[in-house]
Design a protein around this motif. Structure first.
Motif, PDB file in Angstrom:
ATOM      1  N   LYS A  96       9.126  13.246   9.448  1.00  0.00           N
ATOM      2  CA  LYS A  96      10.447  13.081   9.898  1.00  0.00           C
ATOM      3  C   LYS A  96      11.370  13.947   9.103  1.00  0.00           C
ATOM      4  CE  LYS A  96       8.941   9.189  11.870  1.00  0.00           C
ATOM      5  NZ  LYS A  96       8.912   9.014  13.525  1.00  0.00           N
ATOM      6  N   ILE A  97      12.226  14.787   9.895  1.00  0.00           N
ATOM      7  CA  ILE A  97      13.574  15.220   9.278  1.00  0.00           C
ATOM      8  C   ILE A  97      14.645  14.702   9.899  1.00  0.00           C
ATOM      9  CG2 ILE A  97      14.793  17.259   8.500  1.00  0.00           C
ATOM     10  CD1 ILE A  97      12.443  18.794   8.801  1.00  0.00           C
ATOM     11  N   TYR A  98      15.537  13.686   9.308  1.00  0.00           N
ATOM     12  CA  TYR A  98      16.696  13.399  10.021  1.00  0.00           C
ATOM     13  C   TYR A  98      17.723  14.171   9.390  1.00  0.00           C
ATOM     14  CZ  TYR A  98      13.906   9.201  11.010  1.00  0.00           C
ATOM     15  OH  TYR A  98      12.832   8.154  11.387  1.00  0.00           O
ATOM     16  N   VAL A  99      18.663  14.451  10.344  1.00  0.00           N
ATOM     17  CA  VAL A  99      20.037  15.142   9.817  1.00  0.00           C
ATOM     18  C   VAL A  99      21.189  14.249  10.481  1.00  0.00           C
ATOM     19  CG1 VAL A  99      21.284  17.271   9.816  1.00  0.00           C
ATOM     20  CG2 VAL A  99      18.833  17.363   9.598  1.00  0.00           C
ATOM     21  N   VAL A 100      22.083  13.989   9.502  1.00  0.00           N
ATOM     22  CA  VAL A 100      23.237  13.126   9.969  1.00  0.00           C
ATOM     23  C   VAL A 100      24.581  14.023   9.567  1.00  0.00           C
ATOM     24  CG1 VAL A 100      24.356  10.860  10.295  1.00  0.00           C
ATOM     25  CG2 VAL A 100      21.742  11.155   9.912  1.00  0.00           C
ATOM     26  N   PRO A 101      25.065  14.695  10.378  1.00  0.00           N
ATOM     27  CA  PRO A 101      26.319  15.501   9.667  1.00  0.00           C
ATOM     28  C   PRO A 101      27.488  14.459   9.459  1.00  0.00           C
ATOM     29  CG  PRO A 101      25.333  16.511  11.797  1.00  0.00           C
ATOM     30  CD  PRO A 101      24.509  15.184  11.660  1.00  0.00           C
ATOM     31  N   SER A 102      27.530  13.380  10.097  1.00  0.00           N
ATOM     32  CA  SER A 102      28.977  12.649   9.982  1.00  0.00           C
ATOM     33  C   SER A 102      28.789  11.670   8.475  1.00  0.00           C
ATOM     34  CB  SER A 102      28.816  11.556  11.104  1.00  0.00           C
ATOM     35  OG  SER A 102      27.842  10.706  11.064  1.00  0.00           O
ATOM     36  N   GLN A 103      27.596  11.668   8.040  1.00  0.00           N
ATOM     37  CA  GLN A 103      27.285  11.010   6.704  1.00  0.00           C
ATOM     38  C   GLN A 103      26.775  12.091   5.700  1.00  0.00           C
ATOM     39  OE1 GLN A 103      24.973   7.525   7.230  1.00  0.00           O
ATOM     40  NE2 GLN A 103      26.027   6.812   9.158  1.00  0.00           N
ATOM     41  N   LEU A 152      24.104  13.657   5.340  1.00  0.00           N
ATOM     42  CA  LEU A 152      22.728  13.005   4.977  1.00  0.00           C
ATOM     43  C   LEU A 152      21.594  14.030   5.473  1.00  0.00           C
ATOM     44  CD1 LEU A 152      22.883   9.064   5.351  1.00  0.00           C
ATOM     45  CD2 LEU A 152      23.106  10.412   3.313  1.00  0.00           C
ATOM     46  N   VAL A 153      20.673  14.253   4.665  1.00  0.00           N
ATOM     47  CA  VAL A 153      19.285  14.767   5.153  1.00  0.00           C
ATOM     48  C   VAL A 153      18.264  13.590   4.641  1.00  0.00           C
ATOM     49  CG1 VAL A 153      17.532  16.760   5.066  1.00  0.00           C
ATOM     50  CG2 VAL A 153      19.921  17.127   5.319  1.00  0.00           C
ATOM     51  N   ILE A 154      17.407  13.392   5.490  1.00  0.00           N
ATOM     52  CA  ILE A 154      16.456  12.172   5.072  1.00  0.00           C
ATOM     53  C   ILE A 154      14.989  12.859   5.551  1.00  0.00           C
ATOM     54  CG2 ILE A 154      15.637   9.773   5.343  1.00  0.00           C
ATOM     55  CD1 ILE A 154      18.359   8.877   5.980  1.00  0.00           C
ATOM     56  N   ILE A 155      14.192  12.723   4.563  1.00  0.00           N
ATOM     57  CA  ILE A 155      12.759  13.285   4.760  1.00  0.00           C
ATOM     58  C   ILE A 155      11.494  12.337   4.548  1.00  0.00           C
ATOM     59  CG2 ILE A 155      10.927  15.032   4.022  1.00  0.00           C
ATOM     60  CD1 ILE A 155      13.686  16.160   4.873  1.00  0.00           C
ATOM     61  N   ARG A 156      10.861  11.955   5.600  1.00  0.00           N
ATOM     62  CA  ARG A 156       9.608  11.137   5.204  1.00  0.00           C
ATOM     63  C   ARG A 156       8.294  11.865   5.772  1.00  0.00           C
ATOM     64  NH1 ARG A 156       4.827   8.540   7.758  1.00  0.00           N
ATOM     65  NH2 ARG A 156       4.483   6.623   6.777  1.00  0.00           N
ATOM     66  N   MET A 157       7.519  12.047   4.671  1.00  0.00           N
ATOM     67  CA  MET A 157       5.820  12.419   4.793  1.00  0.00           C
ATOM     68  C   MET A 157       4.873  11.516   4.885  1.00  0.00           C
ATOM     69  SD  MET A 157       6.032  16.255   3.336  1.00  0.00           S
ATOM     70  CE  MET A 157       6.213  17.796   4.374  1.00  0.00           C
ATOM     71  N   ASN A 171       2.742   3.386   4.959  1.00  0.00           N
ATOM     72  CA  ASN A 171       1.783   4.590   4.493  1.00  0.00           C
ATOM     73  C   ASN A 171       2.443   5.974   4.084  1.00  0.00           C
ATOM     74  OD1 ASN A 171      -0.668   2.837   5.241  1.00  0.00           O
ATOM     75  ND2 ASN A 171      -0.042   3.377   7.443  1.00  0.00           N
ATOM     76  N   THR A 172       3.805   5.545   3.721  1.00  0.00           N
ATOM     77  CA  THR A 172       4.677   6.913   3.330  1.00  0.00           C
ATOM     78  C   THR A 172       4.014   7.655   2.037  1.00  0.00           C
ATOM     79  OG1 THR A 172       6.629   6.000   4.434  1.00  0.00           O
ATOM     80  CG2 THR A 172       6.882   7.490   2.727  1.00  0.00           C
ATOM     81  N   LYS A 173       3.901   8.707   2.097  1.00  0.00           N
ATOM     82  CA  LYS A 173       3.764   9.739   0.880  1.00  0.00           C
ATOM     83  C   LYS A 173       4.783  10.152   0.146  1.00  0.00           C
ATOM     84  CE  LYS A 173      -0.900  10.696   2.112  1.00  0.00           C
ATOM     85  NZ  LYS A 173      -1.629  10.061   1.187  1.00  0.00           N
ATOM     86  N   SER A 174       5.839  10.753   0.769  1.00  0.00           N
ATOM     87  CA  SER A 174       7.188  11.184   0.304  1.00  0.00           C
ATOM     88  C   SER A 174       8.327  10.794   0.961  1.00  0.00           C
ATOM     89  CB  SER A 174       6.743  12.615  -0.106  1.00  0.00           C
ATOM     90  OG  SER A 174       6.798  13.350   1.178  1.00  0.00           O
ATOM     91  N   PHE A 175       9.400  10.462   0.238  1.00  0.00           N
ATOM     92  CA  PHE A 175      10.635  10.104   0.743  1.00  0.00           C
ATOM     93  C   PHE A 175      11.934  10.539   0.179  1.00  0.00           C
ATOM     94  CE2 PHE A 175      14.162   7.076   1.956  1.00  0.00           C
ATOM     95  CZ  PHE A 175      13.926   7.052   3.218  1.00  0.00           C
ATOM     96  N   ILE A 176      12.578  11.218   0.727  1.00  0.00           N
ATOM     97  CA  ILE A 176      13.846  12.052  -0.098  1.00  0.00           C
ATOM     98  C   ILE A 176      14.952  11.780   0.750  1.00  0.00           C
ATOM     99  CG2 ILE A 176      14.823  14.303  -0.588  1.00  0.00           C
ATOM    100  CD1 ILE A 176      12.124  15.322  -1.225  1.00  0.00           C
ATOM    101  N   GLU A 195      14.291  10.134  -4.170  1.00  0.00           N
ATOM    102  CA  GLU A 195      13.209  10.953  -4.229  1.00  0.00           C
ATOM    103  C   GLU A 195      11.779  10.085  -4.729  1.00  0.00           C
ATOM    104  OE1 GLU A 195      12.805  14.623  -6.603  1.00  0.00           O
ATOM    105  OE2 GLU A 195      11.546  15.686  -5.168  1.00  0.00           O
ATOM    106  N   GLU A 196      11.023   9.532  -3.825  1.00  0.00           N
ATOM    107  CA  GLU A 196      10.195   8.631  -4.172  1.00  0.00           C
ATOM    108  C   GLU A 196       8.721   9.180  -3.500  1.00  0.00           C
ATOM    109  OE1 GLU A 196      10.223   5.992  -6.051  1.00  0.00           O
ATOM    110  OE2 GLU A 196      12.682   6.142  -6.280  1.00  0.00           O
ATOM    111  N   TYR A 197       7.623   9.048  -4.381  1.00  0.00           N
ATOM    112  CA  TYR A 197       6.241   9.597  -3.905  1.00  0.00           C
ATOM    113  C   TYR A 197       5.515   8.139  -4.259  1.00  0.00           C
ATOM    114  CZ  TYR A 197       8.251  14.402  -4.183  1.00  0.00           C
ATOM    115  OH  TYR A 197       9.322  15.238  -3.970  1.00  0.00           O
ATOM    116  N   MET A 198       4.494   8.067  -3.217  1.00  0.00           N
ATOM    117  CA  MET A 198       3.708   6.974  -3.353  1.00  0.00           C
ATOM    118  C   MET A 198       2.531   7.112  -2.640  1.00  0.00           C
ATOM    119  SD  MET A 198       6.192   4.995  -0.665  1.00  0.00           S
ATOM    120  CE  MET A 198       7.778   5.370  -1.728  1.00  0.00           C
ATOM    121  N   ASN A 199       1.452   6.079  -2.685  1.00  0.00           N
ATOM    122  CA  ASN A 199       0.074   6.274  -1.911  1.00  0.00           C
ATOM    123  C   ASN A 199      -0.487   7.483  -2.396  1.00  0.00           C
ATOM    124  OD1 ASN A 199       0.362   3.704  -0.380  1.00  0.00           O
ATOM    125  ND2 ASN A 199       1.899   4.707   0.933  1.00  0.00           N
TER     126      ASN A 199
END
Length: 358
Positions: free
Chosen positions: A317-324, A326-331, A71-76, A86-90
């Motif tokens: 979700k906002i995931y932040v991973v300094p060691s990699q 990375l910033v990851i977004i899920r709505m 049921n994800t709508k956006s993922f970055i 950068e993906e949009y779905m549903n």
């Protein structure tokens, strides 16, 4: 002797030249891989290819299928600020807004740090210094124990079982401030504190001090007793990038780095996995909303230990991973059942992310 001398000089020159070229190449690679910030005035955003990162591109389809199924709508995914995925779905797209739910609590955290840096507030001061007494139904003695930092850390001691209403009658004493951790909507009183201290509407101060400075769009919408932020996914990604950059946007420090460091580390001695409304991975134990149970182990076992996250109802979700880097977004809608913040989806999703990134 001369030929040997010239050969030696030539050899040294070649070694120096090669080392110098390698050094320049390394410097160029480092410059090219510096943290990137998208334009404030346009929707232009540079990208990176998965292949250039040596990620396992064969795992991409499995990840995207899983996201759509859940049921994800956006993922970055950002790496060093550039868009890798950068993906949009549903039935969603890049122009549509979606709610941040409790992931938006971290926006209040950020603005609290800005307001403190401007000398408007001090988070160690009691809330009643700004709102006056009687903002809860607790006795004056108990109410005056509650500081702004308690609101940010979710250890105000107010009863979390009375619902989202933050009127004085509904903010009831259950324990002394600092002695009990409980996920509570009373954090929104920090917005009132900042509004009073700045003599501005909360949304106006938010817009000028944070939103507009990093090119975000969106707005706060009142839904019953809750004020919820809505924006497109790229605006959420911009805020995640600001956090990865230790509060700096290009050369401008927006959130004080020292405050952000406090916010993304354990803020009290009850829930190790909680900062100032940021959830922290890699700790020895954690608490969850609506329970006083302490769980042993990491918040999200499959995620990197240094990952910290803004988590909202129904798997925002906002995931932040300094060691990699990375910033990851899920709505989207809830991946499975409705949840306040953390869900089993987090750990399953990180298994899929690891398969791609490792």
């Amino acid at each position: 002797m001369k030929p040997k001398f010239y050969i030696s000089i030539l050899f040294v020159f070649l070694i120096f030249s090669c080392s110098s070229n390698e050094s320049k190449e390394d410097e160029e690679e480092q410059v090219n891989d510096e943290l990137y910030f998208p334009s404030l005035t346009s929707d232009t955003w540079e990208t990176k290819f998965i292949a250039d990162l040596n990620w396992n591109e064969s795992e991409l389809e499995s990840l995207l299928d899983y996201l759509e199924e859940k049921n994800t709508k956006s993922f970055i995914v950002l790496h060093n600020g550039k868009i890798v995925l950068e993906e949009y779905m549903n039935d969603h797209d890049a122009t549509k807004a979606w709610y941040w739910a409790s992931a938006g609590k971290t926006l209040t955290t950020a603005v609290s740090g800005i307001a403190q840096d401007e000398g408007l507030i001090n988070i160690n001061n009691k809330v009643s210094d700004y709102l006056g007494t009687g903002w809860t139904s607790a006795t004056l003695e108990k109410e005056n124990l509650i500081t702004c930092k308690n609101l940010l850390s979710m250890n105000s001691g107010l009863d979390d079982t009375t619902g989202d209403d933050v009127s004085p009658a509904n903010l009831q004493y259950i324990a002394d401030a600092g002695s009990r951790w409980a996920y509570h909507n009373v954090y929104v009183k920090m917005q009132d504190v900042i509004a009073e201290a700045s003599n501005q509407d909360w949304s106006d101060f938010f817009n000028t001090s944070l939103r507009d400075k990093i090119g975000m769009t969106g707005q706060w919408i009142n839904l019953g007793d809750l004020s919820v932020y809505w924006s497109n996914a790229r605006s959420m990604a911009r805020f995640g990038l600001l956090t990865l950059a230790k509060g700096k946007w290009e050369t401008t420090q927006i959130i004080p780095e020292s405050f952000l460091n406090e916010a993304t580390n354990t803020s009290q001695n009850i829930n190790e996995a909680y900062g100032y409304m940021w959830w922290l991975n890699g700790k020895g134990s954690y608490h969850l909303p609506s329970t006083q149970v302490e769980f042993n182990g990491k918040l999200i076992p499959n995620a990197p230990d240094d990952m910290y996250a803004a988590l909202g109802k129904n798997d925002q979700k906002i995931y932040v991973v300094p060691s990699q880097d990375l910033v990851i977004i899920r709505m989207g809608e809830a991946a499975d059942d409705d949840t306040f913040a953390l869900s089993s989806f987090d750990n399953d999703l990180w298994a899929k992310i690891n398969a791609l990134v490792d």
